[in-house]
Design an enzyme around this catalytic site. Structure first.
Site, mmCIF file in Angstrom:
data_model
loop_
_atom_site.group_PDB
_atom_site.id
_atom_site.type_symbol
_atom_site.label_atom_id
_atom_site.label_comp_id
_atom_site.label_asym_id
_atom_site.label_seq_id
_atom_site.Cartn_x
_atom_site.Cartn_y
_atom_site.Cartn_z
ATOM 1 N N LYS A 76 39.355 44.522 40.729
ATOM 2 C CA LYS A 76 38.133 43.727 40.641
ATOM 3 C C LYS A 76 38.368 42.234 40.444
ATOM 4 C CE LYS A 76 35.653 46.089 41.618
ATOM 5 N NZ LYS A 76 35.778 46.664 43.010
ATOM 6 N N THR A 80 39.660 42.379 47.760
ATOM 7 C CA THR A 80 39.044 42.582 49.073
ATOM 8 C C THR A 80 38.970 41.255 49.834
ATOM 9 O OG1 THR A 80 37.646 44.188 47.919
ATOM 10 C CG2 THR A 80 37.046 43.669 50.195
ATOM 11 N N TRP A 81 38.580 40.226 49.124
ATOM 12 C CA TRP A 81 38.456 38.890 49.734
ATOM 13 C C TRP A 81 39.825 38.369 50.163
ATOM 14 C CZ3 TRP A 81 37.227 33.736 46.812
ATOM 15 C CH2 TRP A 81 36.828 32.765 47.735
ATOM 16 N N HIS A 134 48.124 46.978 43.252
ATOM 17 C CA HIS A 134 47.768 46.565 41.883
ATOM 18 C C HIS A 134 48.964 46.798 40.949
ATOM 19 C CE1 HIS A 134 43.609 46.054 42.945
ATOM 20 N NE2 HIS A 134 43.319 47.326 43.047
ATOM 21 N N SER A 164 32.817 43.366 36.594
ATOM 22 C CA SER A 164 32.890 43.879 37.955
ATOM 23 C C SER A 164 33.367 45.340 37.940
ATOM 24 C CB SER A 164 33.849 42.998 38.769
ATOM 25 O OG SER A 164 33.864 43.391 40.104
ATOM 26 N N GLY A 290 29.992 38.435 43.265
ATOM 27 C CA GLY A 290 31.083 37.470 43.377
ATOM 28 C C GLY A 290 30.830 36.189 42.606
HETATM 29 P P1 A3P Z 1 31.626 41.162 41.436
HETATM 30 O O1 A3P Z 1 31.587 42.596 41.051
HETATM 31 O O2 A3P Z 1 31.725 40.240 40.257
HETATM 32 O O3 A3P Z 1 30.538 40.767 42.341
HETATM 33 P P2 A3P Z 1 38.074 43.614 44.273
HETATM 34 O O4 A3P Z 1 38.010 43.216 45.696
HETATM 35 O O5 A3P Z 1 39.368 43.236 43.599
HETATM 36 O O6 A3P Z 1 37.660 45.008 44.050
HETATM 37 O O7 A3P Z 1 37.016 42.676 43.519
HETATM 38 C C1 A3P Z 1 35.649 42.880 43.723
HETATM 39 C C2 A3P Z 1 34.932 41.591 43.369
HETATM 40 O O8 A3P Z 1 35.152 40.636 44.390
HETATM 41 C C3 A3P Z 1 33.430 41.818 43.275
HETATM 42 O O9 A3P Z 1 32.978 40.913 42.273
HETATM 43 C C4 A3P Z 1 32.972 41.426 44.670
HETATM 44 O O10 A3P Z 1 31.622 41.064 44.749
HETATM 45 C C5 A3P Z 1 33.896 40.252 44.963
HETATM 46 N N1 A3P Z 1 34.083 40.053 46.403
HETATM 47 C C6 A3P Z 1 34.211 40.998 47.372
HETATM 48 N N2 A3P Z 1 34.320 40.429 48.572
HETATM 49 C C7 A3P Z 1 34.272 39.098 48.379
HETATM 50 C C8 A3P Z 1 34.314 37.965 49.269
HETATM 51 N N3 A3P Z 1 34.404 38.129 50.570
HETATM 52 N N4 A3P Z 1 34.234 36.741 48.713
HETATM 53 C C9 A3P Z 1 34.117 36.575 47.388
HETATM 54 N N5 A3P Z 1 34.054 37.591 46.503
HETATM 55 C C10 A3P Z 1 34.130 38.849 46.988
#
Ligand code: A3P
Length: 324
Positions: A76, A80-81, A134, A164, A290
């Protein structure tokens, strides 16, 4: 109960493990958890049994190549980003019209950049290969440490990462699990007993490594990327040996990549609204708000203070600071 909840529960259940994993589970320290019945402490970090099995498998079988790119994060923290951005940056010659016919338009970033602890790394045959994980620094497969492959670590502030995770778990599994309150989950998080926790040790180890071995590990904060994505994507690309040229920047290539990978864009794609990963998880679970300091809407001041106190203790003697 939805399918994704059933699938995730199955994934977290203790069954069908290798003999080696079963033996290990029988003597590793364990802690009651909300993610699976127990989390197990292995090489200083906590895992549900299925992920531990994946870590053991990757330690044994993952063979890094010098050209590999490994994206690392705590859950989290922007995984993904980062996957989307690095995929789009590194393969930008292959997919020159990113906003029209790019693989990210039909594939969730997790399908394009597999986790090495998810057993399917053998199928990755692109050049260069991009993986994510991770796994904490000390437990990475030896070949990652020994080869010249590059590691990019993405770190997020603990309160936003916790919140998150809370939403992710609540939506996916907690509803069917024995009444976990947020207070209990904060307690577990603060004592380190969280998936791939302690969260702080995870980030600190990679941060130190990035200072000691800057050609190997690049450290970036999610919040910095949110504020200035162009700067950070350029720096990551340079670190990986895929620098953007001035011409590309003038032609809007970098800008297109940022737009393509934005939360707004990815989250509205069909594949990320109704799609599922190979393990059955719904892709929409990876996209929420995000926000930076979004924790304020979810954590009470007392719980926020509890996380802050842990952060303070963990950073004693370190120059590192999380975004706050
Ligand atoms: P939030 O739950 O605070 O919205 P991971 O990818 O490590 O699982 O993290 C998920 C977090 O990254 C979530 O945060 C999600 O909304 C955010 N996230 C996913 N895709 C994103 C993107 N393209 N740009 C910015 N934040 C992103």
């Amino acid at each position: 109960m939805t399918n994704s909840k059933t699938t995730l529960s199955k994934l977290l259940a203790e069954s069908n493990f290798s003999q080696e994993c079963k033996e290990l589970l029988s003597y590793l320290p364990k802690d009651r958890s909300f993610f699976a019945e127990y989390l197990y402490q292995y090489q200083g970090f906590w895992y549900p049994p299925n992920l531990l099995e994946g870590v053991l498998y990757s330690q044994k079988h993952f063979q890094a190549r010098d050209s590999d790119i490994i994206l690392v994060s705590s859950p989290k923290s922007g995984t993904t980003w980062l996957k989307a951005l690095v995929f789009a940056s590194v393969y930008r010659q292959e997919f020159q019209t990113p906003l029209e016919s790019h693989p990210l338009l039909d594939n969730n970033p997790h399908s394009l950049v597999p986790f090495i602890e998810a057993f399917n790394f053998h199928t990755q045959d692109t050049f260069p290969r991009i993986f994510s994980t991770h796994i904490p620094l000390g437990s990475l497969p030896e070949s990652i440490k020994k080869s010249s492959c590059k590691v990019v670590y993405c770190c997020r502030n603990p309160k936003d990462a916790f919140v998150s995770l809370w939403h992710f778990m609540k939506d996916l599994v907690l509803k069917e699990m024995v009444g976990c309150t947020m207070e209990q989950m904060v307690k577990g998080f603060c004592r380190g007993s969280s998936v791939y926790g302690p969260f702080w040790d995870h980030a600190l180890e990679y941060w130190k490594e990035s200072l000691e071995n800057p050609k190997k590990v690049f450290f970036v904060k999610y919040e910095d990327m949110r504020e200035k994505p162009e700067d950070w994507v350029m720096r990551i690309a340079e670190f990986l040996g895929y620098s953007f040229t001035e011409r590309e920047i003038e032609n809007g290539v970098l800008e297109d990549i940022i737009k393509l990978c934005s939360l707004e864009n990815l989250s509205k794609l069909e594949v990320n609204k109704v799609g599922k990963l190979m393990n059955g998880m719904e892709t929409k679970a990876f996209f929420r708000k995000g926000e930076i300091r979004g924790w304020k809407d979810t954590l009470t001041p007392l719980l926020a203070e509890e996380i802050d106190k842990t952060t303070e203790q963990k950073l004693i003697g370190s120059a590192f600071r999380f975004f706050c």
